[in-house]
Write an enzyme that holds these catalytic residues in place. Structure first.
Site, PDB file in Angstrom:
ATOM      1  N   CYS A  97      -3.115 -14.799  -4.009  1.00 33.00           N
ATOM      2  CA  CYS A  97      -3.145 -14.819  -2.744  1.00 33.00           C
ATOM      3  C   CYS A  97      -3.149 -15.956  -2.420  1.00 33.00           C
ATOM      4  O   CYS A  97      -2.971 -16.264  -1.383  1.00 33.00           O
ATOM      5  CB  CYS A  97      -3.530 -13.738  -1.062  1.00 33.00           C
ATOM      6  SG  CYS A  97      -4.884 -14.024  -1.362  1.00 33.00           S
ATOM      7  N   PHE A 103     -11.164  -4.951  -5.364  1.00 41.18           N
ATOM      8  CA  PHE A 103     -11.274  -5.232  -4.754  1.00 41.18           C
ATOM      9  C   PHE A 103     -10.888  -4.815  -3.221  1.00 41.18           C
ATOM     10  O   PHE A 103      -9.871  -4.621  -2.835  1.00 41.18           O
ATOM     11  CB  PHE A 103     -10.032  -6.594  -5.027  1.00 41.18           C
ATOM     12  CG  PHE A 103     -10.779  -7.572  -5.651  1.00 41.18           C
ATOM     13  CD1 PHE A 103     -12.161  -8.267  -6.232  1.00 41.18           C
ATOM     14  CD2 PHE A 103     -10.232  -7.140  -7.049  1.00 41.18           C
ATOM     15  CE1 PHE A 103     -12.167  -9.082  -6.872  1.00 41.18           C
ATOM     16  CE2 PHE A 103     -10.317  -7.914  -8.333  1.00 41.18           C
ATOM     17  CZ  PHE A 103     -11.250  -9.074  -8.556  1.00 41.18           C
ATOM     18  N   ARG A 133       0.974  -0.709   0.000  1.00 44.50           N
ATOM     19  CA  ARG A 133       0.164   0.095   0.376  1.00 44.50           C
ATOM     20  C   ARG A 133       1.035   1.659   0.079  1.00 44.50           C
ATOM     21  O   ARG A 133       0.725   2.074  -0.724  1.00 44.50           O
ATOM     22  CB  ARG A 133      -0.839  -0.092   1.323  1.00 44.50           C
ATOM     23  CG  ARG A 133      -1.719  -1.035   0.768  1.00 44.50           C
ATOM     24  CD  ARG A 133      -3.286  -0.436   2.278  1.00 44.50           C
ATOM     25  NE  ARG A 133      -3.200  -1.314   3.383  1.00 44.50           N
ATOM     26  CZ  ARG A 133      -3.127  -2.810   4.055  1.00 44.50           C
ATOM     27  NH1 ARG A 133      -3.706  -3.860   3.167  1.00 44.50           N
ATOM     28  NH2 ARG A 133      -2.605  -2.876   5.450  1.00 44.50           N
ATOM     29  N   ASP A 170     -15.692  -2.525  -5.101  1.00 43.78           N
ATOM     30  CA  ASP A 170     -16.112  -3.955  -4.263  1.00 43.78           C
ATOM     31  C   ASP A 170     -17.742  -4.418  -3.981  1.00 43.78           C
ATOM     32  O   ASP A 170     -18.200  -3.137  -4.530  1.00 43.78           O
ATOM     33  CB  ASP A 170     -15.146  -3.728  -2.727  1.00 43.78           C
ATOM     34  CG  ASP A 170     -15.207  -5.198  -1.536  1.00 43.78           C
ATOM     35  OD1 ASP A 170     -13.273  -5.553  -1.818  1.00 43.78           O
ATOM     36  OD2 ASP A 170     -16.327  -5.433  -1.972  1.00 43.78           O
ATOM     37  N   SER A 171     -17.271  -5.797  -3.596  1.00 48.55           N
ATOM     38  CA  SER A 171     -18.939  -6.541  -3.890  1.00 48.55           C
ATOM     39  C   SER A 171     -19.772  -6.229  -2.857  1.00 48.55           C
ATOM     40  O   SER A 171     -20.855  -6.855  -2.786  1.00 48.55           O
ATOM     41  CB  SER A 171     -18.929  -7.914  -4.877  1.00 48.55           C
ATOM     42  OG  SER A 171     -18.379  -8.737  -4.144  1.00 48.55           O
TER      43      SER A 171
HETATM   44  N1  SAH Z   1      -6.758  -5.075  -1.203  1.00 54.57           N
HETATM   45  C1  SAH Z   1      -7.647  -5.220  -0.015  1.00 54.57           C
HETATM   46  C2  SAH Z   1      -8.201  -6.382   0.444  1.00 54.57           C
HETATM   47  C3  SAH Z   1      -9.055  -6.805  -0.467  1.00 54.57           C
HETATM   48  S1  SAH Z   1      -9.154  -7.944   0.198  1.00 54.57           S
HETATM   49  C4  SAH Z   1      -6.752  -4.698   1.527  1.00 54.57           C
HETATM   50  O1  SAH Z   1      -5.284  -4.017   1.064  1.00 54.57           O
HETATM   51  O2  SAH Z   1      -7.341  -4.340   2.427  1.00 54.57           O
HETATM   52  C5  SAH Z   1     -10.764  -9.217  -1.029  1.00 54.57           C
HETATM   53  C6  SAH Z   1     -11.857  -8.495  -1.514  1.00 54.57           C
HETATM   54  O3  SAH Z   1     -12.333  -8.217  -2.291  1.00 54.57           O
HETATM   55  C7  SAH Z   1     -13.549  -8.529  -0.725  1.00 54.57           C
HETATM   56  O4  SAH Z   1     -13.515  -7.115   0.379  1.00 54.57           O
HETATM   57  C8  SAH Z   1     -14.803  -9.137  -0.956  1.00 54.57           C
HETATM   58  O5  SAH Z   1     -15.345  -8.106  -0.657  1.00 54.57           O
HETATM   59  C9  SAH Z   1     -14.163  -8.868  -2.433  1.00 54.57           C
HETATM   60  N2  SAH Z   1     -14.497  -9.754  -3.580  1.00 54.57           N
HETATM   61  C10 SAH Z   1     -14.510 -10.544  -3.650  1.00 54.57           C
HETATM   62  N3  SAH Z   1     -14.852 -11.129  -4.907  1.00 54.57           N
HETATM   63  C11 SAH Z   1     -15.242  -9.970  -5.579  1.00 54.57           C
HETATM   64  C12 SAH Z   1     -15.900  -9.640  -6.906  1.00 54.57           C
HETATM   65  N4  SAH Z   1     -15.990 -10.998  -7.608  1.00 54.57           N
HETATM   66  N5  SAH Z   1     -16.081  -7.926  -7.079  1.00 54.57           N
HETATM   67  C13 SAH Z   1     -15.519  -7.224  -6.440  1.00 54.57           C
HETATM   68  N6  SAH Z   1     -15.035  -7.690  -5.188  1.00 54.57           N
HETATM   69  C14 SAH Z   1     -14.932  -8.863  -4.467  1.00 54.57           C
END
Ligand code: SAH
Length: 399
Positions: free
Chosen positions: A343, A230, A214, A252-253
């Site tokens: 991940c 995401f 980040r 995000d979803s």
């Molecule tokens: N980048 C973030 C962590 C991401 S975790 C950080 O640094 O804190 C993954 C995220 O993807 C979750 O919030 C989950 O809600 C979202 N997610 C999962 N499948 C998804 C999809 N198909 N479309 C959009 N978001 C999604």
């Protein structure tokens, strides 16, 4: 103490001090052991190999605590291992003083099944194996003592517990009125304040492993139009804003995740909120729609959830990774950057790189890797345990 005797030629990985013993390597069992009890592992010629926790329900039948025949697994053992984990964090200057910090990273800190994260003066403990579960009280006590933290909360609700025959377990192990904190937990990470929901957030509440990535984004974001896919609670988005991005679009979803992001924006009045937009959408669909609408970005972050928890999901996961990477590459303006992660334990760096290469080819973009990205140093990878390296990322520059 009960002991397990291996089939011929099955001792190699334990001799290399790899901590997992799979059921298929075991010839026979001598004595009696209940789930989580400590057992000795012997080679077929009787040679002592390791001592670990017995998990009768799991294919990983034993997780080694120690490879030293003279080291008993008792209260003092956990005290030493926890002290050693904390000392590792003290050895690295960038970790000292972090308000959000992984204190124990399971196998990679010599404590299989034990994860502990510190958020300010609260420690969140996650136990994922039956052996670790058995030592809950000792682990919580020494964590409390050694960190001086006021509270220890247990978040042992990860799905993997089912494979060990364990139910979910959550609650306060130390301090705090049962069930609540007086105020929401807030940590600061490289100048940005963020709320951590230890009760219902992902993992133990936050993605500490991406901390340095980040910050890297903040260094790259100046004057760029950034798309953060995401976004969860917006960690990457906030750092992009802090780094001077022209605009940040976050997707995000999950509605609760986006609500946390909004809350996090409010915790940071110093950031230019007018440059941030978020939308609740499925990333796969949203990327297509953005392309159809002719949108362009100068930097796209892809940090999806684990598509392949293990190698057997790798093929389907590979298609999903290729899909989003292809769609993201198409959205990039010339000179744009793709910061892309996986991940998934089941997808190694080499495979991930070839997936992204395939995506670039199909997107018709000439692109090169300019950096490889990994988890932060408080998520170390023990050299005997390469499985510990689950998070890998690529920074890709397109022509
Ligand atoms: N980048 C973030 C962590 C991401 S975790 C950080 O640094 O804190 C993954 C995220 O993807 C979750 O919030 C989950 O809600 C979202 N997610 C999962 N499948 C998804 C999809 N198909 N479309 C959009 N978001 C999604």
């Amino acid at each position: 103490m009960a002991c397990l005797i291996l089939k011929p030629d099955r001792e190699k990985s334990l001799l290399r001090q790899h901590p997992w013993l799979f059921a298929g390597a075991i010839e026979r069992f001598e004595g009696r052991a209940r789930p989580g009890d400590t057992v000795d592992i012997l080679a077929c010629d009787g040679r002592w190999l390791a001592r670990g926790a017995y998990s009768p329900e799991s294919q990983i039948r034993v997780r080694a605590w120690t490879f030293d025949e003279h080291e008993p697994v008792d209260h003092a053992f956990f005290k030493r291992r926890i002290a050693a984990s904390l000392a590792r964090r003290q050895a690295l200057p960038e970790l000292v003083g972090q308000q959000g910090l992984r204190l124990i990273h399971a196998e990679s800190d010599g404590l299989p099944g034990v994860v502990a994260d510190r958020y300010g003066d609260t420690v969140v403990l996650q136990l994922t194996s039956v052996g670790a579960d058995k030592w809950r009280a000792a682990i919580a006590e020494y964590l409390h003592q050694a960190t001086g933290c006021a509270r220890v909360y247990e978040r042992s609700d990860a799905g993997v517990r089912a494979m060990e025959g364990l139910p979910a377990a959550t609650g306060w192990l130390h301090g705090a009125a049962p069930g609540s904190l007086d105020a929401p937990l807030v940590i600061e990470e490289y100048g940005v304040r963020m709320q951590v929901d230890i009760f219902a957030g992902h993992k133990t509440g936050f993605y500490l492993d991406q901390r340095d990535n980040r910050r890297r984004l903040a260094q790259l974001a100046r004057d760029r139009r950034v798309l953060n896919c995401f976004c969860y609670s917006g960690g990457f988005s906030l750092q992009a804003l802090a780094g001077g991005a022209r605009e940040v679009v976050s997707i995000d979803s999950s509605a609760p995740a986006l609500a946390m992001f909004e809350h996090n924006l409010a915790l940071n009045p110093q950031l230019p909120h007018e440059r941030s937009a978020s939308r609740e959408a499925d990333v796969f669909t949203a990327l297509r729609e953005l392309h159809q609408a002719g949108e362009r970005f100068d930097l796209v972050v892809l940090d999806p959830p684990k598509f392949a928890p293990s190698a057997k999901h790798a093929e389907r996961a590979a298609r999903a990774y290729k899909d989003i990477n292809l769609a993201a590459l198409r959205l990039l303006s010339p000179g744009g950057l793709l910061m892309t992660y996986s991940c998934s334990g089941g997808i190694g760096l080499e495979l991930f790189q070839s997936i992204v290469a395939g995506a670039a080819r199909d997107a018709g973009r000439s692109a090169r890797i300019v950096e490889r990205l990994f988890g932060a140093a408080d998520h170390p990878v023990d050299l005997t345990f390469p499985e510990g390296e689950y998070l890998k990322g690529l920074l890709v520059l397109v022509d």
